[in-house]
Design a protein around this motif. Structure first.
Motif, PDB file in Angstrom:
ATOM      1  N   UNK A 115      -5.577   7.212  -1.623  1.00 17.07           N
ATOM      2  CA  UNK A 115      -5.020   7.787  -2.840  1.00 17.07           C
ATOM      3  C   UNK A 115      -6.036   7.708  -3.971  1.00 17.07           C
ATOM      4  N   UNK A 116      -6.718   6.571  -4.080  1.00 18.95           N
ATOM      5  CA  UNK A 116      -7.738   6.415  -5.123  1.00 18.95           C
ATOM      6  C   UNK A 116      -7.389   5.341  -6.131  1.00 18.95           C
ATOM      7  N   UNK A 117      -6.184   4.778  -6.033  1.00 21.75           N
ATOM      8  CA  UNK A 117      -5.790   3.757  -7.011  1.00 21.75           C
ATOM      9  C   UNK A 117      -6.518   2.435  -6.776  1.00 21.75           C
ATOM     10  N   UNK A 118      -7.190   2.302  -5.611  1.00 22.25           N
ATOM     11  CA  UNK A 118      -7.944   1.072  -5.357  1.00 22.25           C
ATOM     12  C   UNK A 118      -9.447   1.282  -5.527  1.00 22.25           C
ATOM     13  N   UNK A 119      -9.821   2.450  -6.039  1.00 22.91           N
ATOM     14  CA  UNK A 119     -11.243   2.777  -6.174  1.00 22.91           C
ATOM     15  C   UNK A 119     -11.934   1.861  -7.181  1.00 22.91           C
ATOM     16  N   UNK A 120     -11.196   1.459  -8.206  1.00 22.29           N
ATOM     17  CA  UNK A 120     -11.781   0.639  -9.266  1.00 22.29           C
ATOM     18  C   UNK A 120     -11.617  -0.847  -8.965  1.00 22.29           C
ATOM     19  N   UNK A 121     -12.698  -1.520  -8.533  1.00 20.83           N
ATOM     20  CA  UNK A 121     -12.569  -2.936  -8.168  1.00 20.83           C
ATOM     21  C   UNK A 121     -12.309  -3.837  -9.373  1.00 20.83           C
ATOM     22  N   UNK A 122     -12.525  -3.328 -10.594  1.00 15.42           N
ATOM     23  CA  UNK A 122     -12.379  -4.168 -11.792  1.00 15.42           C
ATOM     24  C   UNK A 122     -10.975  -4.189 -12.366  1.00 15.42           C
ATOM     25  N   UNK A 123     -10.108  -3.299 -11.830  1.00 14.47           N
ATOM     26  CA  UNK A 123      -8.755  -3.208 -12.382  1.00 14.47           C
ATOM     27  C   UNK A 123      -7.850  -4.231 -11.693  1.00 14.47           C
ATOM     28  N   UNK A 124      -8.077  -5.515 -12.012  1.00 14.28           N
ATOM     29  CA  UNK A 124      -7.386  -6.606 -11.309  1.00 14.28           C
ATOM     30  C   UNK A 124      -5.894  -6.630 -11.616  1.00 14.28           C
ATOM     31  N   UNK A 125      -5.555  -6.338 -12.863  1.00 16.79           N
ATOM     32  CA  UNK A 125      -4.154  -6.348 -13.267  1.00 16.79           C
ATOM     33  C   UNK A 125      -3.355  -5.364 -12.432  1.00 16.79           C
ATOM     34  N   UNK A 126      -3.942  -4.181 -12.232  1.00 14.36           N
ATOM     35  CA  UNK A 126      -3.251  -3.182 -11.438  1.00 14.36           C
ATOM     36  C   UNK A 126      -3.082  -3.638  -9.995  1.00 14.36           C
ATOM     37  N   UNK A 127      -4.130  -4.261  -9.430  1.00 11.51           N
ATOM     38  CA  UNK A 127      -4.065  -4.710  -8.030  1.00 11.51           C
ATOM     39  C   UNK A 127      -2.944  -5.720  -7.816  1.00 11.51           C
ATOM     40  N   UNK A 128      -2.772  -6.581  -8.804  1.00  2.00           N
ATOM     41  CA  UNK A 128      -1.710  -7.580  -8.738  1.00  2.00           C
ATOM     42  C   UNK A 128      -0.334  -6.893  -8.743  1.00  2.00           C
ATOM     43  N   UNK A 129      -0.158  -5.973  -9.679  1.00  2.00           N
ATOM     44  CA  UNK A 129       1.081  -5.220  -9.833  1.00  2.00           C
ATOM     45  C   UNK A 129       1.389  -4.435  -8.556  1.00  2.00           C
ATOM     46  N   UNK A 130       0.338  -3.864  -7.972  1.00  3.87           N
ATOM     47  CA  UNK A 130       0.492  -3.072  -6.752  1.00  3.87           C
ATOM     48  C   UNK A 130       1.024  -3.946  -5.609  1.00  3.87           C
ATOM     49  N   UNK A 131       0.485  -5.180  -5.553  1.00  2.00           N
ATOM     50  CA  UNK A 131       0.936  -6.110  -4.528  1.00  2.00           C
ATOM     51  C   UNK A 131       2.411  -6.445  -4.673  1.00  2.00           C
ATOM     52  N   UNK A 132       2.852  -6.595  -5.927  1.00  2.00           N
ATOM     53  CA  UNK A 132       4.265  -6.892  -6.196  1.00  2.00           C
ATOM     54  C   UNK A 132       5.134  -5.714  -5.750  1.00  2.00           C
ATOM     55  N   UNK A 133       4.734  -4.506  -6.169  1.00  2.00           N
ATOM     56  CA  UNK A 133       5.515  -3.306  -5.850  1.00  2.00           C
ATOM     57  C   UNK A 133       5.704  -3.126  -4.349  1.00  2.00           C
ATOM     58  N   UNK A 134       4.671  -3.487  -3.605  1.00  2.00           N
ATOM     59  CA  UNK A 134       4.701  -3.231  -2.162  1.00  2.00           C
ATOM     60  C   UNK A 134       5.182  -4.416  -1.355  1.00  2.00           C
ATOM     61  N   UNK A 135       5.573  -5.490  -2.039  1.00  2.00           N
ATOM     62  CA  UNK A 135       5.974  -6.681  -1.308  1.00  2.00           C
ATOM     63  C   UNK A 135       7.302  -6.463  -0.595  1.00  2.00           C
ATOM     64  N   UNK A 136       7.509  -7.246   0.439  1.00  2.00           N
ATOM     65  CA  UNK A 136       8.756  -7.143   1.207  1.00  2.00           C
ATOM     66  C   UNK A 136       9.953  -7.540   0.344  1.00  2.00           C
ATOM     67  N   UNK A 137       9.721  -8.508  -0.548  1.00  2.00           N
ATOM     68  CA  UNK A 137      10.827  -8.980  -1.389  1.00  2.00           C
ATOM     69  C   UNK A 137      11.298  -7.849  -2.309  1.00  2.00           C
ATOM     70  N   UNK A 138      10.343  -7.115  -2.882  1.00  2.00           N
ATOM     71  CA  UNK A 138      10.749  -6.007  -3.753  1.00  2.00           C
ATOM     72  C   UNK A 138      11.424  -4.910  -2.934  1.00  2.00           C
ATOM     73  N   UNK A 139      10.901  -4.682  -1.743  1.00  2.00           N
ATOM     74  CA  UNK A 139      11.510  -3.687  -0.864  1.00  2.00           C
ATOM     75  C   UNK A 139      12.974  -4.049  -0.587  1.00  2.00           C
ATOM     76  N   UNK A 140      13.205  -5.326  -0.340  1.00  2.00           N
ATOM     77  CA  UNK A 140      14.575  -5.807  -0.096  1.00  2.00           C
ATOM     78  C   UNK A 140      15.453  -5.587  -1.338  1.00  2.00           C
ATOM     79  N   UNK A 141      14.889  -5.914  -2.518  1.00  2.00           N
ATOM     80  CA  UNK A 141      15.658  -5.743  -3.749  1.00  2.00           C
ATOM     81  C   UNK A 141      16.013  -4.280  -3.992  1.00  2.00           C
ATOM     82  N   UNK A 142      15.041  -3.410  -3.724  1.00  2.00           N
ATOM     83  CA  UNK A 142      15.281  -1.980  -3.891  1.00  2.00           C
ATOM     84  C   UNK A 142      16.441  -1.533  -3.006  1.00  2.00           C
ATOM     85  N   UNK A 143      16.501  -2.141  -1.821  1.00  2.00           N
ATOM     86  CA  UNK A 143      17.563  -1.794  -0.880  1.00  2.00           C
ATOM     87  C   UNK A 143      18.939  -2.273  -1.320  1.00  2.00           C
TER      88      UNK A 143
END
Ligand SMILES: [Mn+2]
Length: 247
Positions: A115-143
């Motif tokens: 997609x390109x959202x991981x192209x920037x290695x310096x955007x650490x805040x985004x990487x953290x947020x991305x991990x949260x969004x894709x976590x199994x726990x969030x997936x469960x909550x969404x359900x």
């Protein structure tokens, strides 16, 4: 037969211009595409449920099903607005789903799509947020929450991320990031790199290697085609609107 690459349609409502144009494009091209690569953020917001689809997306899901039935393979790379693609994409559309992108083979040419959202290695805040969004726990909550709530929260979050986007564009120059991302992949042996996310159409060839940044299907209607052993960047509609940028 050609392969088609599209990203960043950010679909919201079937009456919107970008939604209608995507429907028209998919129906015109039905039966003429070998593989359709959807490189993320096709939807302004998507999470996949087993028995529920957001009503705004019913027309495009149905069109994708017709495209699939015409014999086109669909590869879905998840974006930062569409993830946990779920049973409709995995089973009904029988897509190959690449949550973080991956390698594909184009008539013997090894290519890396993301997609390109991981192209920037310096955007650490985004990487953290991305991990949260894709976590199994969030997936469960969404359900657990009603889909109408999730849709409402996502619409709000989408507006917030829109504000951040402009600030990031000013801070990090997409073209330079794309070039260094591509250089890393070329060094790994890939001969082509294709990404979305930056909403900046770009096609560069050097030493027989190709970097493609798709632009968007929101205002630009740009997309890429792999045909006859090479990439072209095009816009829709437009017989003579083919756009190429080099150097
Ligand atoms: Mn994106």
């Amino acid at each position: 037969m050609k392969d088609v690459f599209i990203a960043d349609a950010h679909l919201r409502h079937p009456d919107d211009e970008n939604y209608r144009r995507l429907m028209a494009f998919l129906s015109e091209e039905r039966g003429r595409i070998r593989t359709l690569y959807l490189l993320g953020d096709i939807f302004e917001f998507w999470v996949g449920y087993r028995h529920v689809a957001f009503s705004a997306y019913v027309p495009v899901l149905e069109e994708l099903r017709r495209v699939r039935q015409s014999g086109t393979e669909i590869v879905y790379v998840e974006g930062n607005h569409d993830f946990h693609m779920g049973p409709y994409f995995a089973e009904t559309l029988d897509c190959r789903i690449l949550p973080d992108g991956g390698s594909i083979d184009l008539d013997g040419t090894p290519a890396f799509v993301s997609h390109g959202d991981l192209v920037n290695p310096h955007d650490r805040g985004y990487r953290l947020w991305r991990g949260v969004l894709r976590s199994r726990i969030l997936q469960k909550m969404i359900g657990v929450f009603p889909p109408d709530w999730i849709w409402g929260i996502a619409a709000w979050a989408g507006r917030q991320s829109g504000k951040k986007h402009a600030a990031k564009q000013a801070r990090w120059i997409p073209r330079e990031m794309l070039r260094s991302h591509a250089a890393r992949r070329f060094a790994e042996g890939f001969e082509a790199v294709v990404t979305g996310h930056f909403h900046s159409p770009l096609l560069e060839r050097s030493d027989g290697k190709t970097l493609v940044s798709l632009g968007d299907w929101l205002h630009q209607y740009s997309y890429a085609v792999w045909d006859g052993g090479q990439f072209t960047l095009r816009t829709y509609p437009g017989a003579k609107s083919e756009k190429r940028q080099t150097g």
